[in-house]
Write an enzyme that holds these catalytic residues in place. Structure first.
Site, PDB file in Angstrom:
ATOM      1  N   HIS A 196      -1.442  -7.206   2.997  1.00 40.88           N
ATOM      2  CA  HIS A 196      -0.658  -7.212   1.764  1.00 40.88           C
ATOM      3  C   HIS A 196      -1.539  -7.591   0.574  1.00 40.88           C
ATOM      4  CE1 HIS A 196       3.201  -6.513   3.542  1.00 40.88           C
ATOM      5  NE2 HIS A 196       3.127  -7.563   4.329  1.00 40.88           N
ATOM      6  N   GLU A 422      -1.788  10.912  10.685  1.00 39.88           N
ATOM      7  CA  GLU A 422      -2.139   9.497  10.804  1.00 39.88           C
ATOM      8  C   GLU A 422      -2.348   9.093  12.261  1.00 39.88           C
ATOM      9  OE1 GLU A 422       1.124   7.507   8.884  1.00 39.88           O
ATOM     10  OE2 GLU A 422       2.557   8.920   9.722  1.00 39.88           O
ATOM     11  N   ASP A 446      -3.044   4.207   8.577  1.00 42.87           N
ATOM     12  CA  ASP A 446      -2.750   4.273  10.011  1.00 42.87           C
ATOM     13  C   ASP A 446      -3.816   5.036  10.774  1.00 42.87           C
ATOM     14  OD1 ASP A 446      -0.510   2.744  10.596  1.00 42.87           O
ATOM     15  OD2 ASP A 446       0.861   4.253   9.822  1.00 42.87           O
ATOM     16  N   CYS A 499      -2.997  10.709   1.011  1.00 39.67           N
ATOM     17  CA  CYS A 499      -2.088   9.803   0.307  1.00 39.67           C
ATOM     18  C   CYS A 499      -2.269   8.360   0.748  1.00 39.67           C
ATOM     19  CB  CYS A 499      -0.635  10.233   0.506  1.00 39.67           C
ATOM     20  SG  CYS A 499      -0.050  10.138   2.211  1.00 39.67           S
TER      21      CYS A 499
END
Length: 574
Positions: A196, A422, A446, A499
């Site tokens: 995070h 991913e 991922d 992305c």
């Protein structure tokens, strides 16, 4: 005698050079006394109600903070808010109030503390995405205990002057509301490139270094130099480092805004798109010049609720994003639920390994109907706007899954189906997968985690969990090559975009284009820097730089090779 300079090496996750004093996160909430029972005159029922009230108060506070933010910050705060009233946590805490427990009754504070430790340990043992939620549990545990004790919740320190924040790692709810005007950089001893802390530092444009053991020993008030690109932290910087920080600040302040039409130096268009979560995000991205949306995270419409949102609610939510980009491409990712984003009406919370379990597209096998209803809502919203709406499914692993998703899209009236790449199997079989759909988008977060078998939240694995890893770059190239083969076999273009977080790194953006990425999607804040660097290279140059990175023996060597070929990075203070 001048104080000695000490250099600490970590993992750079957000570029920038800053010099300022350091301040440490306040001491965490103290562990409640182990053998304190319930106060006289209280009952299990009354103390249980006090626990539930404190948890509800914490949830309310976090939701209020979420209302004042958007993007990644809002998502993180809402996720933490949900954890505050997690039934497993509260049930376990209330059960510990009973005198029948081994060791006798606990105080409300001690009951919450032990229950939080138990839930966090369970999540940590599951690994992967569920292990990420352990930090959320410990964060809300501290907030609930502080509320029960009548103390202020733990949070970011204050200071009269801007400073560099030092911590072991930052709780998601704190990271989400950092004030860039007060905090100039982040340095942590824990965390990883996809923590995070890292993701939100990039979104806020704050230089950041994570997984840097030893930074917590830096005395508060020490002047420190932080280089978020190189991953270095230097105490008591000399004149050369002070000049480097001043140069970066000057360049950063003078960097032009993104013009809204990205091309390489040879004129080749490479659209720069935005990653968004809802209409407010989309509006901000449009104002920043984004050429469209490369990732609409539809989870925002589903999170923080016990039931599936209605058809009309979904149409309204998606339409707010489409309205911000009339005539432009908007790529919608269908519900990416499961693992770190469990939903009561969709997820099996008892999966032994959720990161490798039923998540993303796979939830349609166990809970059919939700995906079809979502696709119909997307189609209805698209029909009311002029956006070029494209839809992609997360966690696609095989060509068969891609074919079925394309069929579901066609049934809903959506003409442009795509897939997220991913899972390594999707990259390895990209030619077959892309013969079934119109496009693919690489989710580098991922893809890196799965390729390197490295939990992206673990600081000790931070060097593995790096999109510069040659193995990850090779998977990206295989996906792009597979798209070229599929294009030749079907006679239709099969563009592959990116992305994931990697697209926001200006140097890595050049490599991605050189490997075959047709578009890049990122946080709106990264558009200007990425566009400025891409405009200085031709496709041939980008391909040469990509080949050097591919040939490197390590992630660090790949990054260095690319940066050495891009002097514009230094010129722009990147």
């Amino acid at each position: 005698m001048l104080p000695l300079t000490r250099t600490i090496k970590g993992v750079g996750v957000a570029p920038g050079r800053v010099v300022a004093v350091v301040k440490h996160m306040p001491s965490p909430v103290a562990e409640p006394t182990e053998h304190a029972g319930m106060p006289p005159g209280t009952t299990v029922e009354s103390e249980g109600e006090r626990i539930r009230a404190a948890a509800a108060s914490v949830q309310g506070q976090l939701r209020l903070r979420a209302d004042t933010t958007d993007g990644d910050a809002k998502e993180v705060l809402l996720a933490t808010a949900r954890m505050a009233t997690d039934p497993l946590l509260l049930k376990s805490a209330v059960a510990r109030l009973s005198p029948a427990n081994p060791g006798g009754a606990r105080s409300a504070e001690r009951a919450v503390w032990e229950a939080g430790a138990e839930v966090a340990e369970t999540l940590q043992a599951l690994g992967g995405y569920m292990a990420e939620r352990a930090a959320d549990v410990l964060d809300v545990r501290a907030r609930i205990v502080a509320g029960l004790q009548g103390l202020a919740a733990p949070g970011i320190p204050t200071c009269e002057v801007p400073f560099i924040l030092v911590a072991h790692d930052l709780a998601p709810a704190d990271t989400a509301t950092l004030d860039p005007a007060k905090i100039l950089a982040l340095i942590t001893s824990g965390g990883g490139p996809q923590s995070h802390t890292a993701i939100l530092a990039r979104a806020l444009g704050l230089p950041a270094v994570v997984a840097a053991p030893g930074v917590e020993s830096i005395p508060e008030g020490t002047v420190v130099y932080v280089d978020g690109a190189e991953g270095t932290v230097c105490t008591n910087p000399d004149g050369e480092l002070l000049q480097a920080a001043e140069h970066w600040t000057t360049k950063a302040n003078s960097r032009p805004a993104f013009g809204g039409n990205n091309t390489l130096a040879d004129g080749l268009p490479v659209p720069l798109l935005a990653n968004v979560g809802h209409g407010a995000d989309a509006g901000a991205a449009a104002r920043a010049g984004a050429e469209g949306v490369g990732l609409l995270r539809t989870e925002f419409c589903f999170l923080d609720r016990d039931t599936e949102p209605s058809f009309d609610e979904q149409v309204t939510a998606y339409g707010a994003v489409f309205a911000a980009f009339p005539g432009r491409k908007v790529v919608v990712r269908t519900l990416d639920a499961g693992a770190d984003k469990p939903l009561p009406f969709l997820s099996n919370l008892e999966e032994p390994n959720p990161a490798l379990g039923v998540r993303g597209y796979r939830t349609d096998d166990t809970t059919p109907g939700v995906l079809e209803r979502q696709l119909k809502a997307i189609a209805a919203a698209a029909a009311a706007h002029s956006s070029d709406v494209q839809v992609m499914a997360p966690m696609i692993s095989t060509a068969e899954e891609a074919r079925r998703f394309a069929s579901l899209c066609a049934s809903a009236g959506l003409r442009t189906p795509g897939v997220m790449v991913e899972v390594p199997s999707a990259a390895l079989t990209a030619s077959a997968v892309l013969q079934e759909v119109a496009f693919a988008s690489l989710g580098t977060n991922d893809l890196t985690q799965y390729a390197m078998a490295a939990d992206r939240q673990l600081g000790p694995l931070a060097t593995l969990n790096d999109p510069w890893q040659p193995a990850v770059l090779q998977l990206i190239q295989l996906a792009a090559d597979g798209a070229t083969q599929a294009s030749a076999m079907t006679g239709a273009p099969k563009p592959v975009g990116v992305c994931g977080e990697a697209a926001a790194d200006p140097a890595l953006a050049v490599v991605l284009v050189g490997l075959g990425a047709a578009s890049l999607s990122m946080s709106a804040r990264a558009l200007a820097a990425v566009g400025a660097v891409l405009s200085t290279v031709t496709l041939v140059q980008a391909q040469r730089i990509a080949m050097e990175a591919l040939a490197a023996p390590s992630a660090a060597a790949a990054r260095k090779a690319a940066r050495n070929r891009l002097p514009v990075l230094a010129e722009l203070g990147l």
